[in-house]
Design a protein around this motif. Structure first.
Motif, PDB file in Angstrom:
ATOM      1  N   UNK A 103      -2.829 -18.736  20.373  1.00 28.03           N
ATOM      2  CA  UNK A 103      -1.621 -18.674  20.563  1.00 28.03           C
ATOM      3  C   UNK A 103      -0.975 -17.335  19.533  1.00 28.03           C
ATOM      4  N   UNK A 104      -1.232 -17.328  18.461  1.00 23.47           N
ATOM      5  CA  UNK A 104      -0.747 -16.322  17.304  1.00 23.47           C
ATOM      6  C   UNK A 104      -1.172 -14.766  17.924  1.00 23.47           C
ATOM      7  N   UNK A 105      -2.493 -14.792  18.445  1.00 30.05           N
ATOM      8  CA  UNK A 105      -2.771 -13.484  19.146  1.00 30.05           C
ATOM      9  C   UNK A 105      -1.776 -13.253  20.252  1.00 30.05           C
ATOM     10  N   UNK A 106      -1.709 -14.082  21.132  1.00 27.49           N
ATOM     11  CA  UNK A 106      -0.849 -13.658  22.446  1.00 27.49           C
ATOM     12  C   UNK A 106       0.462 -13.469  21.809  1.00 27.49           C
ATOM     13  N   UNK A 107       1.193 -13.900  20.734  1.00 22.60           N
ATOM     14  CA  UNK A 107       2.393 -13.427  20.443  1.00 22.60           C
ATOM     15  C   UNK A 107       2.517 -11.945  20.175  1.00 22.60           C
ATOM     16  N   UNK A 108       1.357 -11.374  19.539  1.00 19.89           N
ATOM     17  CA  UNK A 108       1.354 -10.002  19.093  1.00 19.89           C
ATOM     18  C   UNK A 108       0.627  -9.176  20.140  1.00 19.89           C
ATOM     19  N   UNK A 109      -0.193  -9.830  20.827  1.00 19.64           N
ATOM     20  CA  UNK A 109      -1.224  -8.936  21.909  1.00 19.64           C
ATOM     21  C   UNK A 109      -1.280  -9.684  23.199  1.00 19.64           C
ATOM     22  N   UNK A 110      -0.338  -9.728  23.918  1.00 22.02           N
ATOM     23  CA  UNK A 110      -0.430 -10.620  24.933  1.00 22.02           C
ATOM     24  C   UNK A 110      -1.332 -10.101  26.575  1.00 22.02           C
ATOM     25  N   UNK A 111      -1.732  -9.044  26.185  1.00 26.80           N
ATOM     26  CA  UNK A 111      -3.026  -8.361  26.902  1.00 26.80           C
ATOM     27  C   UNK A 111      -4.388  -8.929  26.373  1.00 26.80           C
ATOM     28  N   UNK A 112      -4.351  -9.284  25.234  1.00 24.27           N
ATOM     29  CA  UNK A 112      -5.735  -9.787  24.779  1.00 24.27           C
ATOM     30  C   UNK A 112      -6.789 -10.499  25.530  1.00 24.27           C
ATOM     31  N   UNK A 127      -2.722 -16.606  26.160  1.00 25.43           N
ATOM     32  CA  UNK A 127      -1.373 -16.717  27.052  1.00 25.43           C
ATOM     33  C   UNK A 127      -0.341 -17.112  25.801  1.00 25.43           C
ATOM     34  N   UNK A 128       0.803 -16.819  26.108  1.00 25.84           N
ATOM     35  CA  UNK A 128       1.881 -17.013  24.957  1.00 25.84           C
ATOM     36  C   UNK A 128       2.607 -18.491  25.511  1.00 25.84           C
ATOM     37  N   UNK A 129       2.407 -19.191  24.425  1.00 29.56           N
ATOM     38  CA  UNK A 129       2.784 -20.677  24.613  1.00 29.56           C
ATOM     39  C   UNK A 129       4.371 -20.591  24.994  1.00 29.56           C
ATOM     40  N   UNK A 130       4.824 -21.745  25.587  1.00 27.14           N
ATOM     41  CA  UNK A 130       6.147 -22.041  25.945  1.00 27.14           C
ATOM     42  C   UNK A 130       7.157 -22.477  24.810  1.00 27.14           C
ATOM     43  N   UNK A 131       6.375 -22.962  23.675  1.00 25.26           N
ATOM     44  CA  UNK A 131       6.984 -23.414  22.581  1.00 25.26           C
ATOM     45  C   UNK A 131       6.326 -22.994  21.519  1.00 25.26           C
ATOM     46  N   UNK A 132       6.954 -22.464  20.411  1.00 22.83           N
ATOM     47  CA  UNK A 132       6.361 -22.069  19.164  1.00 22.83           C
ATOM     48  C   UNK A 132       6.835 -22.500  17.941  1.00 22.83           C
ATOM     49  N   UNK A 133       6.059 -23.448  17.429  1.00 19.57           N
ATOM     50  CA  UNK A 133       6.475 -24.153  16.200  1.00 19.57           C
ATOM     51  C   UNK A 133       5.715 -23.469  14.817  1.00 19.57           C
ATOM     52  N   UNK A 134       6.460 -23.339  13.849  1.00 22.93           N
ATOM     53  CA  UNK A 134       6.041 -22.875  12.631  1.00 22.93           C
ATOM     54  C   UNK A 134       5.546 -21.322  12.454  1.00 22.93           C
ATOM     55  N   UNK A 135       5.513 -20.573  13.553  1.00 25.42           N
ATOM     56  CA  UNK A 135       4.541 -19.442  13.468  1.00 25.42           C
ATOM     57  C   UNK A 135       5.820 -18.189  13.314  1.00 25.42           C
ATOM     58  N   UNK A 136       6.911 -18.316  14.162  1.00 27.41           N
ATOM     59  CA  UNK A 136       7.786 -17.022  14.066  1.00 27.41           C
ATOM     60  C   UNK A 136       8.874 -17.195  13.190  1.00 27.41           C
ATOM     61  N   UNK A 137       9.208 -16.026  12.616  1.00 23.29           N
ATOM     62  CA  UNK A 137      10.248 -16.018  11.566  1.00 23.29           C
ATOM     63  C   UNK A 137      11.493 -15.411  12.188  1.00 23.29           C
TER      64      UNK A 137
END
Length: 145
Positions: free
Chosen positions: A68-77, A94-104
């Motif tokens: 999920x963290x990888x998907x936030x930065x590199x959605x084509x990975x 695949x980017x998650x629909x809800x992201x908890x504790x990862x994005x600032x």
């Protein structure tokens, strides 16, 4: 085509990373302090991306939360799982629909930035909306905690 990076026997390969995001992915996965053998390459030729990065981690499986963290930065990975020098499974992140504790949150007045509340963001197409202050952040402007 010439082989640019040697194969690994067992582990994970993170492929199709935008070259500019490769080091950030190394950082969020804490691979610089990993005990496993890590191979990193930048600016490899890619038909889809023009130039890409690749990270190979010997003896380690990339877990769902890391994907999920990888998907936030590199959605084509894509993540390739290797056993006995063969790809046994290939997954597109695949980017998650809800992201908890990862994005600032980019809002300095958001409660998550001064009271230590855990962040929570909702994906809305190419943006992520903060649960608390409702500020939206474009996927290309994400800062990870």
């Amino acid at each position: 085509m010439e082989l640019q990076i040697t194969a690994i026997k067992n582990g994970s390969v993170i492929d199709h990373i935008d070259s500019e995001k490769t080091l950030k992915i190394m950082e969020i996965l804490e691979l610089s302090s990993a005990k496993e053998k890590v191979t990193v390459a930048f600016n490899l030729e890619s038909k889809a991306l023009g130039r890409k990065g690749i990270i190979k981690v010997e003896g380690r499986k990339i877990e769902k939360g890391e994907m999920e963290k990888i998907a936030l930065l590199a959605p084509e990975a894509t993540i390739n799982y290797i056993e006995d020098c063969k790809v046994v499974k290939k997954e597109k992140v695949s980017a998650p629909d809800v992201v908890v504790g990862t994005i600032k949150c980019g809002n300095p007045k958001c409660i998550t930035n001064f009271e230590g509340a855990p962040t929570k963001f909702y994906r809305e197409e190419d943006n992520y909306r903060c649960n608390y202050c409702e500020r939206t952040t474009h996927k290309n402007s994400i800062n990870l905690r």
